[in-house]
Design an enzyme around this catalytic site. Sequence first.
Site, PDB file in Angstrom:
ATOM      1  N   GLY A  57     -26.659 -78.722 -48.576  1.00 39.08           N
ATOM      2  CA  GLY A  57     -25.678 -78.308 -49.570  1.00 39.08           C
ATOM      3  C   GLY A  57     -24.925 -79.482 -50.181  1.00 39.08           C
ATOM      4  O   GLY A  57     -24.713 -79.532 -51.393  1.00 39.08           O
TER       5      GLY A  57
ATOM      6  N   ASN B  11     -15.506 -71.055 -48.982  1.00 35.98           N
ATOM      7  CA  ASN B  11     -15.903 -71.146 -47.576  1.00 35.98           C
ATOM      8  C   ASN B  11     -14.745 -70.919 -46.608  1.00 35.98           C
ATOM      9  O   ASN B  11     -14.971 -70.572 -45.457  1.00 35.98           O
ATOM     10  CB  ASN B  11     -16.544 -72.506 -47.303  1.00 35.98           C
ATOM     11  CG  ASN B  11     -15.739 -73.661 -47.843  1.00 35.98           C
ATOM     12  OD1 ASN B  11     -15.532 -73.775 -49.053  1.00 35.98           O
ATOM     13  ND2 ASN B  11     -15.258 -74.504 -46.970  1.00 35.98           N
TER      14      ASN B  11
ATOM     15  N   GLN C  18     -22.109 -70.577 -49.707  1.00 41.12           N
ATOM     16  CA  GLN C  18     -21.616 -69.464 -48.888  1.00 41.12           C
ATOM     17  C   GLN C  18     -22.228 -68.120 -49.282  1.00 41.12           C
ATOM     18  O   GLN C  18     -22.180 -67.170 -48.506  1.00 41.12           O
ATOM     19  CB  GLN C  18     -20.086 -69.370 -48.970  1.00 41.12           C
ATOM     20  CG  GLN C  18     -19.365 -70.464 -48.197  1.00 41.12           C
ATOM     21  CD  GLN C  18     -19.559 -70.349 -46.687  1.00 41.12           C
ATOM     22  OE1 GLN C  18     -19.664 -69.258 -46.127  1.00 41.12           O
ATOM     23  NE2 GLN C  18     -19.627 -71.489 -46.009  1.00 41.12           N
TER      24      GLN C  18
ATOM     25  N   SER D 202     -27.804 -73.974 -49.076  1.00 38.88           N
ATOM     26  CA  SER D 202     -28.058 -74.732 -47.847  1.00 38.88           C
ATOM     27  C   SER D 202     -28.590 -73.789 -46.765  1.00 38.88           C
ATOM     28  O   SER D 202     -27.965 -72.769 -46.462  1.00 38.88           O
ATOM     29  CB  SER D 202     -26.754 -75.385 -47.373  1.00 38.88           C
ATOM     30  OG  SER D 202     -26.983 -76.047 -46.152  1.00 38.88           O
TER      31      SER D 202
ATOM     32  N   HIS E 298     -28.871 -73.863 -43.486  1.00 38.89           N
ATOM     33  CA  HIS E 298     -28.235 -73.606 -42.190  1.00 38.89           C
ATOM     34  C   HIS E 298     -27.064 -72.621 -42.269  1.00 38.89           C
ATOM     35  O   HIS E 298     -26.522 -72.216 -41.245  1.00 38.89           O
ATOM     36  CB  HIS E 298     -27.822 -74.918 -41.506  1.00 38.89           C
ATOM     37  CG  HIS E 298     -26.581 -75.572 -42.031  1.00 38.89           C
ATOM     38  ND1 HIS E 298     -25.365 -75.448 -41.405  1.00 38.89           N
ATOM     39  CD2 HIS E 298     -26.373 -76.362 -43.096  1.00 38.89           C
ATOM     40  CE1 HIS E 298     -24.468 -76.152 -42.075  1.00 38.89           C
ATOM     41  NE2 HIS E 298     -25.051 -76.718 -43.110  1.00 38.89           N
TER      42      HIS E 298
ATOM     43  N   THR F  84     -40.742 -88.373 -48.888  1.00 38.36           N
ATOM     44  CA  THR F  84     -41.698 -87.412 -48.338  1.00 38.36           C
ATOM     45  C   THR F  84     -40.967 -86.131 -47.973  1.00 38.36           C
ATOM     46  O   THR F  84     -39.933 -86.165 -47.311  1.00 38.36           O
ATOM     47  CB  THR F  84     -42.393 -88.012 -47.099  1.00 38.36           C
ATOM     48  OG1 THR F  84     -43.043 -89.222 -47.509  1.00 38.36           O
ATOM     49  CG2 THR F  84     -43.412 -87.051 -46.499  1.00 38.36           C
TER      50      THR F  84
ATOM     51  N   CYS G  85      -8.263 -82.067 -38.752  1.00 37.15           N
ATOM     52  CA  CYS G  85      -7.532 -83.118 -38.049  1.00 37.15           C
ATOM     53  C   CYS G  85      -8.439 -84.314 -37.815  1.00 37.15           C
ATOM     54  O   CYS G  85      -8.398 -84.974 -36.805  1.00 37.15           O
ATOM     55  CB  CYS G  85      -6.964 -82.615 -36.734  1.00 37.15           C
ATOM     56  SG  CYS G  85      -8.205 -82.066 -35.580  1.00 37.15           S
TER      57      CYS G  85
HETATM   58  C1  LIG Z   1     -21.348 -75.853 -45.761  1.00 39.32           C
HETATM   59  C2  LIG Z   1     -20.987 -75.992 -47.213  1.00 39.32           C
HETATM   60  C3  LIG Z   1     -21.417 -77.097 -47.976  1.00 39.32           C
HETATM   61  C4  LIG Z   1     -22.169 -78.243 -47.356  1.00 39.32           C
HETATM   62  O1  LIG Z   1     -23.486 -77.898 -47.008  1.00 39.32           O
HETATM   63  P1  LIG Z   1     -24.287 -78.839 -45.970  1.00 39.32           P
HETATM   64  O2  LIG Z   1     -25.663 -78.262 -45.975  1.00 39.32           O
HETATM   65  O3  LIG Z   1     -23.597 -78.699 -44.660  1.00 39.32           O
HETATM   66  O4  LIG Z   1     -24.234 -80.223 -46.507  1.00 39.32           O
HETATM   67  C5  LIG Z   1     -21.086 -77.141 -49.316  1.00 39.32           C
HETATM   68  N1  LIG Z   1     -20.371 -76.147 -49.888  1.00 39.32           N
HETATM   69  C6  LIG Z   1     -19.956 -75.069 -49.203  1.00 39.32           C
HETATM   70  C7  LIG Z   1     -19.192 -73.998 -49.913  1.00 39.32           C
HETATM   71  C8  LIG Z   1     -20.237 -74.957 -47.838  1.00 39.32           C
HETATM   72  O5  LIG Z   1     -19.798 -73.892 -47.167  1.00 39.32           O
END
Ligand SMILES: *Cc1c(COP(=O)(O)O)cnc(C)c1O
Length: 393
Positions: free
Chosen positions: A71, A151, A179, A199, A201, A237, A325
């Site tokens: 992301g 998020n 999100q 993204s 994950h 790659t 933090c």
């Molecule tokens: C998690 C997140 C990202 C970053 O994505 P990554 O794959 O962890 O680099 C960017 N924008 C939002 C809104 C996210 O929740």
Amino acid sequence: MKRIYLDHAATTPVAPAVLEAMLPYFTEKFGNPSTLYFYGREAKQAIEDAREKVAAIIGARPQEIIFTGGGSESDNYAIKGAAFANEARGKHVITSAVEHHAVFDTCKFLESRGFEVTYLPVDEDGLVSPDEVAKAIRPDTILITIMHANNEVGTIEPIAEIGRIAREKGVYFHTDAVQTAGALPINVDELKVDLLSMSAHKFYGPKGVGVLYVRRGTKLTPLIHGGGQERKRRAGTENVAEIVGLAKALELAQEGMTARNERLIRLRDRLMNGLLEKIPELKLNGHPTRRLPGNVNVSVLYIEGESMLLNLDFKGIAASSGSACTSGSLEPSHVLLAMGMPHEVAHGSLRLTLGNENTEEDVDYILEVLPGIVEKLRAMSPFYSQAHSQARA
Ligand SMILES: *Cc1c(COP(=O)(O)O)cnc(C)c1O
């Protein structure tokens, strides 16, 4: 110990079917997709199949899909890429005050390179106003970047309305949909976006792989130079196994979306209503209805989010607070501050994000544990005793 994971906005576990789809591409199907013999063709085919799947799900053409390293990279590429490729037309960018740091800090970087950025305010629910977007557009505006859903507080932004305005004015429009991808239906034509980030994950796929959707004809300067992969738009790659995993995860997310969201919304509302009922002086953050199905964000007055987190962790519950933090100094979330929340209230914020593996029992366990933690922390809080002795006096 019983462990409950309530931080799905931070990341999600890889779904078993996703892992299974990925595994062959680490071992027997290991070819470099740029090579011409069997091994390479097999890997190349897997990537192109993944591209077609992703494109079909978001209403795009396969050539408009670029696989990235996640992301953050997609956001960086969209914003820097559009800014640098179009700076001859103008150097003004519009964004909002509640973006993820991957967008926010990229905009700050552009400012250090001579671009001008307008950070639009939001209302108390975290919503950006399309009218404000329209008013902020100037002759030298080249890009608008506004997130699909936030998020932290889960608020879903009026992307289609903003997209219509951007298109009318001929300004490129990017949305960070990290999100919402896999959580809500996404169609790039309905949203009227030129660029969109995802993204894997965040939707039960692997970490370190993402998508940037780039509408045909959109001019972008590449972020990574080198080989000719991804039609010369992203050298290196390809991460074949993860690209396969991303497509599988998005496909699975799409299939059961309606039923899953109904379940998540039921759990979310049970949690929100339970917290309101059991904890006095608690405030719900974010839009009451225009919000992500799994997102609960609250401010608990007189105590700090970090202390709640540590106490919850002690009870096996993983959650998140609105303060970062990282540098040692507890800075309250820029999102909550932009929503007009006073510093001391923002400090007491707690984010609980539900996911597929959470159950009603999980929700009831938090509702059993959190009120006691709050009571304990308030008993030690000088702000609490101060406010309450004043009230009695
Ligand atoms: C998690 C997140 C990202 C970053 O994505 P990554 O794959 O962890 O680099 C960017 N924008 C939002 C809104 C996210 O929740």
